[in-house]
Structure formats: structure tokens, C-alpha cells
Motif scaffolding. Structure first.
Motif, PDB file in Angstrom:
ATOM      1  N   ALA A 169       0.847  -1.187   0.000  1.00  0.00           N
ATOM      2  CA  ALA A 169       0.000   0.000   0.000  1.00  0.00           C
ATOM      3  C   ALA A 169       0.882   1.237   0.000  1.00  0.00           C
ATOM      4  CB  ALA A 169      -0.917   0.011   1.208  1.00  0.00           C
ATOM      5  N   HIS A 170       0.422   2.264  -0.711  1.00  0.00           N
ATOM      6  CA  HIS A 170       1.084   3.567  -0.753  1.00  0.00           C
ATOM      7  C   HIS A 170       0.040   4.588  -0.322  1.00  0.00           C
ATOM      8  CE1 HIS A 170       3.132   1.048  -3.712  1.00  0.00           C
ATOM      9  NE2 HIS A 170       4.198   1.786  -3.504  1.00  0.00           N
ATOM     10  N   ILE A 171       0.251   5.208   0.799  1.00  0.00           N
ATOM     11  CA  ILE A 171      -0.638   6.270   1.262  1.00  0.00           C
ATOM     12  C   ILE A 171       0.166   7.558   1.226  1.00  0.00           C
ATOM     13  CG2 ILE A 171      -2.011   7.167   3.181  1.00  0.00           C
ATOM     14  CD1 ILE A 171      -2.448   4.261   4.034  1.00  0.00           C
ATOM     15  N   PHE A 172      -0.375   8.563   0.552  1.00  0.00           N
ATOM     16  CA  PHE A 172       0.351   9.821   0.430  1.00  0.00           C
ATOM     17  C   PHE A 172      -0.611  10.979   0.559  1.00  0.00           C
ATOM     18  CE2 PHE A 172      -0.550   7.949  -3.674  1.00  0.00           C
ATOM     19  CZ  PHE A 172      -1.255   8.942  -4.337  1.00  0.00           C
ATOM     20  N   GLY A 173      -0.080  12.117   0.978  1.00  0.00           N
ATOM     21  CA  GLY A 173      -0.926  13.286   1.126  1.00  0.00           C
ATOM     22  C   GLY A 173      -0.141  14.546   1.391  1.00  0.00           C
ATOM     23  N   VAL A 174      -0.883  15.643   1.359  1.00  0.00           N
ATOM     24  CA  VAL A 174      -0.354  16.952   1.718  1.00  0.00           C
ATOM     25  C   VAL A 174      -1.214  17.469   2.864  1.00  0.00           C
ATOM     26  CG1 VAL A 174       0.102  19.308   0.934  1.00  0.00           C
ATOM     27  CG2 VAL A 174       0.416  17.395  -0.646  1.00  0.00           C
ATOM     28  N   VAL A 175      -0.550  17.931   3.926  1.00  0.00           N
ATOM     29  CA  VAL A 175      -1.215  18.402   5.140  1.00  0.00           C
ATOM     30  C   VAL A 175      -0.885  19.877   5.328  1.00  0.00           C
ATOM     31  CG1 VAL A 175      -1.381  18.109   7.650  1.00  0.00           C
ATOM     32  CG2 VAL A 175      -1.074  16.100   6.173  1.00  0.00           C
ATOM     33  N   GLY A 176      -1.908  20.696   5.581  1.00  0.00           N
ATOM     34  CA  GLY A 176      -1.699  22.117   5.840  1.00  0.00           C
ATOM     35  C   GLY A 176      -1.148  22.349   7.238  1.00  0.00           C
ATOM     36  N   ALA A 177      -0.586  23.530   7.453  1.00  0.00           N
ATOM     37  CA  ALA A 177      -0.010  23.866   8.759  1.00  0.00           C
ATOM     38  C   ALA A 177      -1.039  23.745   9.885  1.00  0.00           C
ATOM     39  CB  ALA A 177       0.577  25.269   8.725  1.00  0.00           C
ATOM     40  N   ASN A 178      -2.314  23.957   9.560  1.00  0.00           N
ATOM     41  CA  ASN A 178      -3.375  23.875  10.566  1.00  0.00           C
ATOM     42  C   ASN A 178      -3.895  22.452  10.764  1.00  0.00           C
ATOM     43  OD1 ASN A 178      -4.794  23.456   8.206  1.00  0.00           O
ATOM     44  ND2 ASN A 178      -6.224  25.144   8.527  1.00  0.00           N
ATOM     45  N   GLY A 179      -3.318  21.473  10.059  1.00  0.00           N
ATOM     46  CA  GLY A 179      -3.727  20.082  10.192  1.00  0.00           C
ATOM     47  C   GLY A 179      -4.781  19.645   9.191  1.00  0.00           C
ATOM     48  N   SER A 180      -5.182  20.545   8.289  1.00  0.00           N
ATOM     49  CA  SER A 180      -6.179  20.182   7.276  1.00  0.00           C
ATOM     50  C   SER A 180      -5.553  19.288   6.212  1.00  0.00           C
ATOM     51  CB  SER A 180      -6.749  21.438   6.619  1.00  0.00           C
ATOM     52  OG  SER A 180      -5.722  22.129   5.923  1.00  0.00           O
ATOM     53  N   ILE A 181      -6.366  18.433   5.611  1.00  0.00           N
ATOM     54  CA  ILE A 181      -5.897  17.599   4.505  1.00  0.00           C
ATOM     55  C   ILE A 181      -6.041  18.407   3.224  1.00  0.00           C
ATOM     56  CG2 ILE A 181      -6.301  15.485   3.186  1.00  0.00           C
ATOM     57  CD1 ILE A 181      -7.270  14.183   5.795  1.00  0.00           C
ATOM     58  N   VAL A 182      -4.910  18.752   2.613  1.00  0.00           N
ATOM     59  CA  VAL A 182      -4.890  19.510   1.366  1.00  0.00           C
ATOM     60  C   VAL A 182      -5.132  18.576   0.190  1.00  0.00           C
ATOM     61  CG1 VAL A 182      -3.484  21.000  -0.120  1.00  0.00           C
ATOM     62  CG2 VAL A 182      -3.366  21.248   2.371  1.00  0.00           C
ATOM     63  N   SER A 183      -4.521  17.397   0.220  1.00  0.00           N
ATOM     64  CA  SER A 183      -4.772  16.371  -0.793  1.00  0.00           C
ATOM     65  C   SER A 183      -4.426  15.008  -0.225  1.00  0.00           C
ATOM     66  CB  SER A 183      -3.968  16.641  -2.068  1.00  0.00           C
ATOM     67  OG  SER A 183      -2.595  16.426  -1.856  1.00  0.00           O
ATOM     68  N   GLY A 184      -4.949  13.980  -0.880  1.00  0.00           N
ATOM     69  CA  GLY A 184      -4.709  12.609  -0.455  1.00  0.00           C
ATOM     70  C   GLY A 184      -5.923  12.014   0.220  1.00  0.00           C
ATOM     71  N   LYS A 185      -5.884  10.698   0.425  1.00  0.00           N
ATOM     72  CA  LYS A 185      -6.961   9.999   1.110  1.00  0.00           C
ATOM     73  C   LYS A 185      -6.399   8.755   1.771  1.00  0.00           C
ATOM     74  CE  LYS A 185      -8.351   7.836  -3.202  1.00  0.00           C
ATOM     75  NZ  LYS A 185      -9.395   7.645  -4.170  1.00  0.00           N
ATOM     76  N   GLY A 186      -7.210   8.150   2.631  1.00  0.00           N
ATOM     77  CA  GLY A 186      -6.778   6.958   3.342  1.00  0.00           C
ATOM     78  C   GLY A 186      -6.139   7.256   4.684  1.00  0.00           C
ATOM     79  N   PHE A 187      -6.300   8.495   5.177  1.00  0.00           N
ATOM     80  CA  PHE A 187      -5.702   8.898   6.449  1.00  0.00           C
ATOM     81  C   PHE A 187      -6.494  10.032   7.073  1.00  0.00           C
ATOM     82  CE2 PHE A 187      -3.877  11.678   3.297  1.00  0.00           C
ATOM     83  CZ  PHE A 187      -3.729  12.903   3.927  1.00  0.00           C
TER      84      PHE A 187
END
Length: 102
Positions: A11-29
């Protein structure tokens, strides 16, 4: 993303997280943000064993060129990372990828 290799699946889980903890992109987390630049990334589907995790600071160069990120804990269910300046912990956006067997 899950890929099969004979008797196991990766499995490959990837994402981008904002400084405030928001999910900018990605899924599965999901993200739990704590003070002092500490972020816990919880995987929707746990890995079979500890995955390989890589993180990189994300943001405008004038805000992020002196920032760093370290992975301070990894389990099959989550990892914890912390962002900081050379002097102190500080919130920052970041990207990550976690790879391992499921």
C-alpha cells in the motif's frame, strides 16, 4: 493505492497536510494536530507491519526555507511527525508518503 506482488500486497498512502492540520490532498488517512508542530497521521487501513515513511516540508519558500520535519514515531496504525525552525517547534505544511505491506 494497493498493488499485488504474488503472496503480498503493498500500500502507498500519500498526502499533503496544511499547517493547521487540514488535509490539502490525499486519502486513506486522518490528521490529529497538536501544539508545537506535532501531527499524528492515522491510517484508515493499518499496515501489516511498520511502513516506511518519508515527509517533506510544504509551503511558500519565504516561510519554509528554514523549516525541517522529523518523524518521531511510526506504528502500523499511525505515524507522528514534528515540524520546526532551527530554534523551536513551529507549525508547517508538509507532504508525506507511507509504503508497506497490508
Amino acid at each position: 493505492m494497493v498493488t499485488s506482488h504474488g503472496d503480498h500486497e503493498d500500500a502507498h498512502i500519500f498526502g499533503v497536510v496544511g499547517a493547521n492540520g487540514s488535509i490539502v490532498s490525499g486519502k486513506g488517512f486522518k490528521v490529529d494536530k497538536n501544539r508545537g508542530g506535532i501531527y499524528m497521521i492515522r491510517f484508515d487501513q493499518p499496515f501489516a507491519e511498520i511502513p516506511g515513511v518519508t515527509c517533506t516540508i510544504y509551503g511558500h519558500s519565504w516561510m519554509s526555507f528554514m523549516m525541517s520535519i522529523s518523524v518521531v514515531e511510526i506504528t502500523p496504525n499511525y505515524f507522528v511527525c514534528q515540524t520546526s525552525t532551527p530554534d523551536r517547534p513551529e507549525d508547517s505544511g508538509f507532504s508525506f508518503i507511507a509504503v508497506g505491506e497490508v
